[in-house]
Design an enzyme around this catalytic site. Structure first.
Site, PDB file in Angstrom:
ATOM      1  N   CYS A  98      40.413  19.385 -14.813  1.00  0.00           N
ATOM      2  CA  CYS A  98      39.412  18.667 -14.820  1.00  0.00           C
ATOM      3  C   CYS A  98      39.730  16.842 -15.492  1.00  0.00           C
ATOM      4  O   CYS A  98      40.660  16.341 -14.929  1.00  0.00           O
ATOM      5  CB  CYS A  98      38.162  18.973 -15.487  1.00  0.00           C
ATOM      6  N   GLY A  99      38.845  16.505 -16.500  1.00  0.00           N
ATOM      7  CA  GLY A  99      39.073  15.417 -17.181  1.00  0.00           C
ATOM      8  C   GLY A  99      40.465  15.143 -17.731  1.00  0.00           C
ATOM      9  O   GLY A  99      41.281  14.074 -17.964  1.00  0.00           O
TER      10      GLY A  99
END
Length: 196
Positions: A98-99
């Site tokens: 993800c991030g």
């Protein structure tokens, strides 16, 4: 004993590391710890976590560095970048979801790796991200000592990380996670009742 460090920031995605951490932590061969840039962080779900290590306290030998995504990875942090560079350059396993993959892209740490992430669109302004052709439109990707995944790929991420660290044979990894992928009744039809 092998050491897995889960690096989490404020507003970390608490679901993204749960399957992986629980698999590793149930093994007598692995020790799971948390680290961050401050002593306490709060997840997106509101869990307050007192981490085991600050960045400056992390042990020298890390057998697996796991970067859990969330809403706070658009940061500039020299120590964090150096930790990741060290692990990658020493050919030690690194996993980002993800991030956290956004952070790798922003800092040029995906260079020479096939990878995936939430969206290349998010990385358009990252001058350090120069290998757009190595992006693969898959939920999770393993290349050499790096696993990357998008934020909807928790189970696929877990599978590839367990494969990367040779946790179990691939067939056993698939079976270990099938209960969560298939649900109880389909799992029973395939493998039998795990509680009998």
């Amino acid at each position: 004993m092998k050491t897995a460090i889960f690096l989490i920031l404020d507003e970390y995605a608490d679901w993204e590391g749960s399957y992986l951490a629980s698999q590793l932590n149930q093994s007598s061969d692995w020790c799971v710890s948390t680290a961050s840039i401050k002593p306490q962080v709060t997840s997106i779900g509101g869990f307050k976590t007192n981490v085991d290590y600050l960045l400056t306290e992390i042990p020298q030998k890390i057998d697996l560095l796991v970067l859990i995504g969330g809403n706070s990875w658009s940061i500039s942090n020299k120590e964090l970048r150096e930790l990741i560079v060290k692990q990658l350059s020493m050919q030690q396993p690194v996993a980002a979801i993800c991030g956290a993959v956004d952070f790798l892209a922003q800092n040029g740490l995906l260079t020479n790796y096939k990878h995936t992430g939430n969206s290349q669109y998010l990385w358009q302004t990252y001058s350090e991200y120069t290998n757009q052709g190595d992006f693969i439109k898959k939920q999770a990707v393993i290349d050499n000592n790096l696993v990357t995944a998008n934020g909807t790929a928790t189970l696929q991420f877990t599978k590839l990380v367990l494969k990367l660290v040779n946790f179990l044979p691939e067939v056993e990894i698939a079976k270990a996670l099938a209960l969560h992928e298939l649900g109880f009744y389909k799992y029973c039809a395939t493998y039998g009742n795990p509680y009998q």
